[in-house]
Design a protein around this motif. Structure first.
Motif, short mmCIF file in Angstrom:
data_model
loop_
_atom_site.label_atom_id
_atom_site.label_comp_id
_atom_site.label_asym_id
_atom_site.label_seq_id
_atom_site.Cartn_x
_atom_site.Cartn_y
_atom_site.Cartn_z
N UNK A 96 -1.51 25.93 35.59
CA UNK A 96 -2.61 26.60 35.80
C UNK A 96 -2.92 26.46 37.58
N UNK A 97 -2.49 27.86 38.21
CA UNK A 97 -2.48 27.74 39.69
C UNK A 97 -3.68 28.20 40.17
N UNK A 98 -3.91 27.42 41.42
CA UNK A 98 -5.38 27.66 42.09
C UNK A 98 -5.03 28.53 43.28
N UNK A 99 -5.92 29.43 43.53
CA UNK A 99 -6.04 30.23 44.86
C UNK A 99 -6.55 29.43 46.15
N UNK A 100 -6.99 28.07 45.93
CA UNK A 100 -7.33 27.23 46.98
C UNK A 100 -8.76 27.16 47.35
N UNK A 101 -9.53 28.20 46.83
CA UNK A 101 -10.88 27.94 46.93
C UNK A 101 -11.47 27.23 45.76
N UNK A 102 -12.57 28.03 45.04
CA UNK A 102 -13.30 27.27 44.21
C UNK A 102 -12.25 27.44 42.78
N UNK A 103 -11.44 26.54 42.23
CA UNK A 103 -10.39 26.67 41.30
C UNK A 103 -11.07 26.95 40.02
N UNK A 104 -10.68 27.87 39.14
CA UNK A 104 -11.13 28.11 37.77
C UNK A 104 -9.97 27.74 36.86
N UNK A 105 -8.83 27.29 37.51
CA UNK A 105 -7.74 27.13 36.67
C UNK A 105 -7.65 25.83 35.64
N UNK A 106 -8.68 25.10 35.90
CA UNK A 106 -8.45 23.87 34.95
C UNK A 106 -7.37 22.87 35.31
N UNK A 107 -6.61 22.74 36.54
CA UNK A 107 -6.21 21.88 36.91
C UNK A 107 -6.85 20.78 37.77
N UNK A 108 -6.35 19.49 37.46
CA UNK A 108 -7.30 18.30 38.28
C UNK A 108 -6.60 18.00 39.29
N UNK A 109 -5.54 18.48 39.76
CA UNK A 109 -4.82 18.15 40.91
C UNK A 109 -4.47 19.54 41.71
N UNK A 110 -4.66 19.60 42.91
CA UNK A 110 -4.56 20.74 43.66
C UNK A 110 -3.41 21.13 44.32
N UNK A 111 -2.34 20.31 44.09
CA UNK A 111 -0.93 20.41 44.56
C UNK A 111 -0.29 21.22 43.19
N UNK A 112 0.40 22.27 43.70
CA UNK A 112 1.09 23.19 42.95
C UNK A 112 2.08 22.29 42.05
N UNK A 113 2.04 22.56 40.73
CA UNK A 113 3.15 21.88 39.83
C UNK A 113 3.17 22.93 38.64
N UNK A 114 4.37 22.88 38.24
CA UNK A 114 4.80 23.54 36.83
C UNK A 114 4.91 22.34 35.83
N UNK A 115 4.58 22.56 34.79
CA UNK A 115 4.62 21.42 33.60
C UNK A 115 5.66 22.16 32.84
N UNK A 116 6.87 21.49 32.58
CA UNK A 116 8.12 21.93 31.97
C UNK A 116 8.17 21.08 30.65
N UNK A 117 8.19 21.97 29.55
CA UNK A 117 8.38 21.23 28.04
C UNK A 117 9.63 21.50 27.47
N UNK A 118 10.11 20.77 26.67
CA UNK A 118 11.38 21.29 25.73
C UNK A 118 10.99 22.05 24.48
N UNK A 119 10.21 23.02 24.52
CA UNK A 119 10.03 23.99 23.50
C UNK A 119 10.61 25.51 23.76
N UNK A 120 10.87 26.20 22.86
CA UNK A 120 11.37 27.34 22.91
C UNK A 120 10.12 28.40 23.01
N UNK A 121 9.51 28.75 21.96
CA UNK A 121 8.38 29.52 21.99
C UNK A 121 7.12 28.90 21.28
N UNK A 122 7.26 27.86 20.64
CA UNK A 122 6.19 27.11 19.88
C UNK A 122 4.90 27.03 20.46
#
Length: 236
Positions: A96-122
Motif C-alpha cells: 500500500x504505497x503512499x504519495x507522501x501527502x494524506x495517504x489513503x493507502x492504509x499503511x501505518x508506516x510511511x517508509x516504502x516497503x513491499x510485503x513478500x509472502x510465499x504464496x503463488x496466487x492464493x
C-alpha cells in the motif's frame, strides 16, 4: 544521505527502535539480504513463514516513487524477488504505497516497503473481492513507477502478474497486506490478530530468519524446508 536509512522519525529509517539491542525485532538483526539500494528483512511480526519486507535504503513513501528516482533499482528488485521465488517456490507482493501527502493507502508506516509472502496466487481472490476492476495490469516496474509515483496506490503482484489501483478512497482495512493473509488463513481473524504493533511471535520470526537465510543462499530447497517443518510443526 544516499544509501542509508536516514529519516530519524521513520519507523524503518530510525537506526534504533524501542527494543533491546539483542532483540530479533531490531532491523539490523532481521536482514536477510542487502544491496546498495535496498534491504530484504524479515517482518518483525511475520504473518506466515517467509514473510519478508523489501525496503529501499533511501526514504520514499512508496516503492513507485523510489523506482522512479532510482531506475537502476528495478534490476535489484528483480534479482531479489527471483531469489525469493527460487527459495520459497512462489512469491506474492502486496504494497500500500503512499504519495507522501494524506495517504489513503492504509499503511501505518510511511517508509516504502513491499510485503513478500510465499504464496503463488492464493491471495488473489481476496484482493479481487476488495478492489475488482480498479486493479490495472502492469507490464514492468518502469510502467509501475511512471503511473503511480507520487500517488496513493495498492500493488498486488503474484504468479499471475502485477496489478495496481489508485486509491481515491480509504483502503478497505488498515495494514492491508497483513489483513489479506489473516483472512486467507483464518476467516475469523480480528484486526488485532494482524496488527504489527500488537502481534508477537518470536518463534515464527526466528524460523523465518533461519529459513530465509538458508533458502535465499541456496543451502536448502523449498522441499527440504517443508519436510523439516512437517517434523517440527505445521507451516503457519
Amino acid at each position: 544521505m544516499p544509501g542509508q536509512l536516514r529519516m530519524i522519525d521513520c519507523e524503518l529509517c530510525a537506526p534504533v527502535v524501542a527494543a533491546p539491542a539483542s532483540s530479533l525485532r531490531l532491523i539490523a538483526n532481521r536482514i536477510v539480504a542487502s544491496r546498495e539500494e535496498m534491504l530484504l528483512v524479515a517482518d518483525h511480526a511475520p504473518m506466515t513463514l517467509g514473510h519478508l519486507l523489501l525496503i529501499p535504503r533511501d526514504h520514499h513513501t512508496g516503492m513507485a516513487s523510489f523506482v522512479a528516482a532510482r531506475p537502476d533499482a528495478a534490476t535489484v528488485i528483480g534479482e531479489l524477488t527471483r531469489r525469493y521465488r527460487h527459495g520459497f517456490g512462489a512469491c506474492t507482493v502486496i504494497e500500500h504505497g503512499s504519495g507522501g501527502t494524506s495517504s489513503r493507502a492504509g499503511s501505518c508506516i510511511d517508509h516504502a516497503h513491499w510485503h513478500l509472502f510465499p504464496f503463488a496466487n492464493e491471495l488473489r481472490p481476496i484482493v479481487d473481492d476488495d478492489y475488482g476492476a480498479s486493479l490495472k495490469g502492469l507490464d514492468s516496474l518502469t510502467q509501475f513507477s511512471r503511473r503511480y509515483a507520487g500517488q496513493d496506490y495498492l500493488l498486488h503482484w503474484d504468479h499471475d502478474g502485477a496489478r495496481a489501483a489508485l486509491l481515491d478512497a480509504p483502503a478497505h482495512l488498515p495494514q492491508y497486506a497483513r489483513s489479506v493473509v489473516a483472512r486467507h488463513t483464518d476467516a475469523s481473524a480480528r484486526p488485532y490478530d494482524w496488527d504489527w504493533a500488537l502481534r508477537t511471535d518470536d518463534e515464527l520470526l526466528g524460523r523465518t530468519l533461519d529459513a530465509s537465510r538458508r533458502l535465499l543462499t541456496g543451502h536448502d530447497s523449498a522441499a527440504q524446508l517443508i519436510e523439516q517443518e512437517s517434523t517440527t510443526g505445521d507451516m503457519t
